[in-house]
Design a protein around this motif. Structure first.
Motif, mmCIF file in Angstrom:
data_model
loop_
_atom_site.group_PDB
_atom_site.id
_atom_site.type_symbol
_atom_site.label_atom_id
_atom_site.label_comp_id
_atom_site.label_asym_id
_atom_site.label_seq_id
_atom_site.Cartn_x
_atom_site.Cartn_y
_atom_site.Cartn_z
ATOM 1 N N THR A 18 35.277 42.654 21.758
ATOM 2 C CA THR A 18 36.643 43.033 22.138
ATOM 3 C C THR A 18 37.447 41.785 22.485
ATOM 4 O OG1 THR A 18 36.380 43.176 24.556
ATOM 5 C CG2 THR A 18 35.601 45.049 23.263
ATOM 6 N N HIS A 19 38.732 41.998 22.793
ATOM 7 C CA HIS A 19 39.590 40.930 23.312
ATOM 8 C C HIS A 19 39.912 41.172 24.782
ATOM 9 C CE1 HIS A 19 40.891 40.266 18.883
ATOM 10 N NE2 HIS A 19 39.884 39.458 19.201
ATOM 11 N N GLN A 20 39.038 41.927 25.456
ATOM 12 C CA GLN A 20 39.162 42.119 26.897
ATOM 13 C C GLN A 20 38.545 40.914 27.597
ATOM 14 O OE1 GLN A 20 36.825 45.336 28.892
ATOM 15 N NE2 GLN A 20 38.816 46.076 29.590
ATOM 16 N N LEU A 21 39.311 40.316 28.506
ATOM 17 C CA LEU A 21 38.887 39.093 29.196
ATOM 18 C C LEU A 21 38.698 39.372 30.679
ATOM 19 C CD1 LEU A 21 38.516 35.921 29.088
ATOM 20 C CD2 LEU A 21 40.939 35.791 29.697
ATOM 21 N N TYR A 22 37.557 38.914 31.222
ATOM 22 C CA TYR A 22 37.314 38.975 32.659
ATOM 23 C C TYR A 22 37.488 37.574 33.239
ATOM 24 C CZ TYR A 22 34.882 43.238 31.153
ATOM 25 O OH TYR A 22 34.568 44.435 30.581
ATOM 26 N N SER A 23 38.115 37.482 34.411
ATOM 27 C CA SER A 23 38.261 36.189 35.078
ATOM 28 C C SER A 23 37.828 36.310 36.532
ATOM 29 C CB SER A 23 39.711 35.692 35.011
ATOM 30 O OG SER A 23 40.586 36.566 35.721
ATOM 31 N N ALA A 24 37.249 35.238 37.062
ATOM 32 C CA ALA A 24 36.825 35.186 38.461
ATOM 33 C C ALA A 24 37.463 33.963 39.110
ATOM 34 C CB ALA A 24 35.306 35.096 38.559
ATOM 35 N N SER A 25 37.656 34.037 40.409
ATOM 36 C CA SER A 25 38.417 32.983 41.076
ATOM 37 C C SER A 25 37.866 32.687 42.464
ATOM 38 C CB SER A 25 39.884 33.419 41.180
ATOM 39 O OG SER A 25 40.626 32.577 42.037
ATOM 40 N N HIS A 26 38.275 31.525 42.976
ATOM 41 C CA HIS A 26 37.975 31.190 44.367
ATOM 42 C C HIS A 26 38.751 32.079 45.340
ATOM 43 C CE1 HIS A 26 36.386 26.840 43.461
ATOM 44 N NE2 HIS A 26 35.710 27.785 42.852
ATOM 45 N N ASP A 27 39.713 32.876 44.827
ATOM 46 C CA ASP A 27 40.401 33.828 45.700
ATOM 47 C C ASP A 27 39.573 35.086 45.947
ATOM 48 O OD1 ASP A 27 40.648 35.447 43.446
ATOM 49 O OD2 ASP A 27 42.798 35.125 43.195
ATOM 50 N N ARG A 28 38.312 35.081 45.441
ATOM 51 C CA ARG A 28 37.313 36.134 45.679
ATOM 52 C C ARG A 28 37.572 37.412 44.887
ATOM 53 N NH1 ARG A 28 37.281 36.272 52.172
ATOM 54 N NH2 ARG A 28 39.510 36.375 51.765
ATOM 55 N N SER A 29 38.421 37.333 43.871
ATOM 56 C CA SER A 29 38.712 38.519 43.071
ATOM 57 C C SER A 29 38.254 38.350 41.630
ATOM 58 C CB SER A 29 40.218 38.818 43.093
ATOM 59 O OG SER A 29 40.923 37.878 42.285
ATOM 60 N N VAL A 30 38.067 39.490 40.952
ATOM 61 C CA VAL A 30 37.824 39.551 39.511
ATOM 62 C C VAL A 30 39.018 40.259 38.886
ATOM 63 C CG1 VAL A 30 36.384 40.536 37.687
ATOM 64 C CG2 VAL A 30 35.313 39.585 39.734
ATOM 65 N N LYS A 31 39.585 39.671 37.834
ATOM 66 C CA LYS A 31 40.720 40.296 37.148
ATOM 67 C C LYS A 31 40.341 40.622 35.712
ATOM 68 C CE LYS A 31 44.460 38.222 39.905
ATOM 69 N NZ LYS A 31 44.963 39.482 40.504
#
Length: 425
Positions: A199-212
């Motif tokens: 797919t073209h679904q992208l997951y991102s993780a951050s130092h802000d403690r969230s997953v987008k």
């Protein structure tokens, strides 16, 4: 005694991750399919009460992982003289990916430049360089203005995503190195990226403690998930609509079920969990700064196997500490793993006894911080991104290290000759 039996049953129950009836049915079907594969029977054999046709497509021979392959015994110890070194980054390499066809390597570093190198694997030639920009000028210039910490490529090789310390995610055309879009929304450094397979679904993780979650084809933001108590340091996904993350010093690995907006929490390391990768749809591997490597099954809250001090100890006798695990890699759907630290070597490992044991295979000498590791899709080479510093900070500096990309060939042992049929009379 009866009380001891009750306690053991209670402890076993606590270790089990709660499953819905549908998830249990799917897991049992997978186990049954695996048994069929091992016995050479058809994937479409009926299971009472379970529809297997869609299951086989999604989990067996379609989008998901093929049958587990035992490759560790086939791979020969790599020859250090055969390792190719690609130079071009001025500062430590922080992340890299390999194109799905194994022809190109894309890399990035702390200098902000994205050498979408299209380094060509066969020739080692550098095909494209995107220079860095000054902070605040990213809209006018192509490149990142701060350290690039992570990248991901879609399984069709169309899109490349990169994330930096300046909270930005950039989307690129992998063929032309042209920037297509910038995603904003994270409130701190972007530390992990992964495209859902197929797919073209992208997951991102951050130092802000969230997953987008993002839809790259439509340049759209989808949703945000919260749960970690500290910075997220790594992220990975495969075919399922879920991803796994390493939670730094909150001491947890988490499995995010995107449609249900729920998460499963796993614990076992004693230090900051800095890297993670899925091996197949049922198992994953993680590494921490306490020097340990953990093998996980997605239905158990505790590690199936844990190798402590995996890369040995450093420092004086009175002030010894384990070498931090800075990178892990898995050859998908096989039993072969690789781990990196700054211990002057990359280690190869075998997952044995049904992913309940980690066995060291060989050391590959490489000087510097191993900040990223990736196996090629075909399993015929391993790529390491090296730097004089750790990708997340500047705790130590190894002056003799070269900021570079190393291509390590993995040759297979020759298959034993098949026995000749007996002479006919």
């Amino acid at each position: 005694s009866p009380s001891l039996g009750r306690r053991r049953r209670r402890e076993a129950a606590e270790e089990e991750v709660e499953e819905t009836p549908q998830e249990k049915k799917l897991r049992l079907a997978k186990l049954y399919l695996e048994e069929l594969r091992q016995h050479g029977e058809s994937c479409l054999a009926p299971v009472p009460g379970v529809m297997l046709l869609g299951h086989c497509h999604a989990w067996g021979r379609g989008q998901g992982s093929p049958a587990h392959i035992s490759l560790s015994l086939q791979v020969q110890p790599p020859d250090p003289a055969s390792i190719r070194v690609l130079r071009g980054h001025q500062l430590p390499v922080t992340c890299l990916v390999i194109s799905p066809d194994d022809r190109f390597i894309f890399s990035a570093s702390k200098d902000g430049s994205l050498i979408k190198c299209k380094w060509e694997v066969e020739s080692g030639k550098r095909l494209c360089v995107v220079p860095g920009a000054k902070k605040g000028t990213e809209e006018r210039h192509m490149g990142h203005a701060s350290h690039v910490l992570c990248m991901a490529i879609s399984s069709d090789g169309k899109y490349l995503a990169t994330g930096d310390r300046n909270k930005l995610i950039m989307i690129w055309d992998a063929a032309t190195c042209k920037r297509l879009h910038i995603f904003t929304g994270h409130r701190d450094a972007v530390s992990g990226l992964s495209f859902r397979k197929g797919t073209h679904q992208l997951y991102s993780a951050s130092h802000d403690r969230s997953v987008k979650v993002w839809n790259v084809a439509e340049n759209a933001y989808v949703e945000t998930l919260f749960g970690h108590q500290d910075v997220i340091t790594g992220l990975d996904s495969l075919s399922r609509e879920c991803c796994v993350t390493s939670g730094g010093r909150d001491g947890s690995v988490r499995l995010w079920k995107i449609p249900e907006e729920s998460q499963l929490v796993f614990s076992g390391h004693q230090g900051s969990i800095d890297c993670i990768q899925l091996i197949n749809e049922e198992h994953m591997v993680s590494g921490a700064d306490d020097g340990s490597i953990a093998l996980w099954g997605l239905t158990k809250k505790k590690p199936l196997a844990l190798a402590r001090q995996a890369h040995g100890m450093q420092g004086n006798q009175d002030l010894q500490q384990p070498y931090w695990i800075s990178a892990v890699a898995a050859l998908r759907s096989s039993d072969l793993l690789a781990t990196g630290s700054h211990s002057a070597s990359v280690k190869l490992w075998k997952c044995s006894e049904g992913f309940r044991k980690l066995e060291p295979l060989w050391d590959i000498p490489l000087v510097g911080f191993v900040n990223s590791l990736k196996f090629s899709s075909a399993g015929d080479f391993l790529v390491a991104g090296l730097g004089q510093e750790h990708r997340l900070g500047r705790w130590w500096r190894i002056k003799e290290a070269k900021n570079s990309i190393c291509i390590i060939p993995l040759k297979r042992r020759a298959a034993p000759p098949s026995p000749k049929p007996p002479d006919s009379f």
